[in-house]
Design an enzyme around this catalytic site. Structure first.
Site, PDB file in Angstrom:
ATOM      1  N   LYS A 196       0.825  -1.109   0.070  1.00 18.13           N
ATOM      2  CA  LYS A 196       0.048  -0.066   0.011  1.00 18.13           C
ATOM      3  C   LYS A 196       0.986   1.497  -0.151  1.00 18.13           C
ATOM      4  O   LYS A 196       0.551   2.020  -0.792  1.00 18.13           O
ATOM      5  CB  LYS A 196      -0.813  -0.060   1.393  1.00 18.13           C
ATOM      6  CG  LYS A 196      -2.010  -1.067   1.290  1.00 18.13           C
ATOM      7  CD  LYS A 196      -2.751  -1.307   2.356  1.00 18.13           C
ATOM      8  CE  LYS A 196      -3.830  -2.415   2.484  1.00 18.13           C
ATOM      9  NZ  LYS A 196      -4.458  -2.894   3.453  1.00 18.13           N
TER      10      LYS A 196
ATOM     11  N   GLN B 265      -4.576  -1.259   9.587  1.00 14.15           N
ATOM     12  CA  GLN B 265      -4.546  -2.633   9.066  1.00 14.15           C
ATOM     13  C   GLN B 265      -4.976  -3.929   9.950  1.00 14.15           C
ATOM     14  O   GLN B 265      -4.825  -4.086  11.228  1.00 14.15           O
ATOM     15  CB  GLN B 265      -3.041  -2.765   8.730  1.00 14.15           C
ATOM     16  CG  GLN B 265      -2.840  -4.287   7.826  1.00 14.15           C
ATOM     17  CD  GLN B 265      -3.220  -4.413   6.769  1.00 14.15           C
ATOM     18  OE1 GLN B 265      -3.421  -3.353   5.852  1.00 14.15           O
ATOM     19  NE2 GLN B 265      -3.985  -5.534   6.095  1.00 14.15           N
TER      20      GLN B 265
ATOM     21  N   ASP C 173     -11.285   2.955   4.048  1.00 17.04           N
ATOM     22  CA  ASP C 173     -11.385   1.620   4.112  1.00 17.04           C
ATOM     23  C   ASP C 173     -12.999   1.146   4.065  1.00 17.04           C
ATOM     24  O   ASP C 173     -13.390   0.199   3.768  1.00 17.04           O
ATOM     25  CB  ASP C 173     -10.902   0.782   5.408  1.00 17.04           C
ATOM     26  CG  ASP C 173      -9.541  -0.015   4.713  1.00 17.04           C
ATOM     27  OD1 ASP C 173      -9.680  -0.374   3.666  1.00 17.04           O
ATOM     28  OD2 ASP C 173      -9.028  -0.324   5.714  1.00 17.04           O
TER      29      ASP C 173
END
Ligand code: NAD
Length: 281
Positions: A52, A96, A119
């Site tokens: 990422k 994450q 997200d």
């Protein structure tokens, strides 16, 4: 059978993000910023975060990774997120997953400012998705929708079987498909007879984490199969949740693993972060 090339489409998305980043810099002096919180030392999480960060750099984003040990307290994580919420250079915040067991994931996700929730995991954005309102949508299912669009796959009235019902994959996937007027069946580990559902479907979208769960006799002739699963098997190679070798010849379209949905997830993260930056106040 036509392969849906996620790698190629992901590159196309990234190129268009790069161009928009340049424009945003010139016109508004804004550089999109992404903060990633990485907790613990799970090798897969580290690998994803590295990918990422690299993708952010490639499209010209500002990005920072907060690397924290798995002994960290919930309050310390919350304090870091609050810092990122008020940092004007940060447009997107990503925690994450999975988090260590002593951390309440739902509580952590709720701390992220919904306007920086790239997200799409915050309950605010999940609620907006379910009601069909504009907001941030989870990157993986959003990437699958982008694939449908790119390959001119019409969803209206189609029978779609979603296999897997997690908060980050199956549930948002089902909502997006329903919003696109598909008839959606959601199946999961407690589904009594999975085959009876998948074998009727025009489109199967599977994300469960079980190698080769979807076999040839579970797929109807001409079906479209989207494989979200990423599984590392004993010989070290990556496989999806579909028995690709035997299923692919029956399909009109199918995604490979690797090179299918995986690259789209990162592309949509960049796209969501750009969207957040464009809305910067
Ligand atoms: P999860 O463990 O949170 O959820 C798994 C879901 O699958 C659950 O709803 C469970 O009920 C269902 N399930 C498990 N075994 C099943 C079975 N035998 N039959 C039917 N349903 C079953 O997992 P997740 O986070 O949703 O991830 C699922 C898979 O997708 C994993 O392989 C993960 O690596 C992959 N994934 C890929 C991407 C990507 O970018 N391509 C992103 C996220 C997750």
């Amino acid at each position: 059978m036509q392969l849906i090339d996620g790698k190629k489409l992901s590159q196309k998305v990234q190129e268009s993000v790069s161009i928009e980043v340049e424009e945003l810099k010139v016109e508004k002096n804004i550089v999109p910023g992404l903060a990633v919180l990485l907790i613990g030392d799970d090798p897969a999480s580290h690998a994803y975060v590295k990918m990422k960060a690299k993708a952010c750099e490639k499209v010209g984003f500002y990005s920072i990774t907060h690397n924290m040990p798995d002994t960290i307290s919930q309050d310390e994580i919350i304090a870091t997120i609050e810092m990122m919420n008020s940092n004007p250079r940060i447009d997107g915040i990503l925690v994450q997953l999975p988090l260590p067991k002593h951390i309440d994931t739902e509580k952590i996700l709720e701390v992220i400012n919904p306007e920086k929730d790239v997200d799409g995991f915050h309950a605010y954005n999940v609620g907006r998705l379910v009601t069909g309102l504009e907001g941030f949508v989870a990157c993986t299912p959003l990437g699958v929708m982008k694939m449908f669009k790119e390959y001119n796959i019409d969803l209206e009235g189609k029978d779609v079987c979603v296999v897997g019902a997690s908060n980050i994959v199956g549930k948002p996937m089902a909502s997006l498909l329903l919003n696109a007027n598909a008839t959606v069946t959601v199946t999961h580990i407690f589904t009594k007879d999975l085959k009876s559902h998948t074998s009727k479907a025009d489109i199967i979208v599977v994300g469960v984490g079980v190698p080769k769960l979807i076999k040839e006799d579970m797929v109807k002739e001409g079906a479209i199969v989207i494989d979200i699963g990423i599984n590392r098997i004993e010989d070290g190679s990556l496989v999806g949740d579909v028995d690709f070798e035997n299923v692919s010849s029956k399909c009109s379209f199918i995604t490979p693993v690797p090179g299918g949905v995986g690259p789209m997830t990162i592309a949509m993260l960049l796209s969501n972060t750009l969207k957040a930056a464009k809305g910067r106040k």
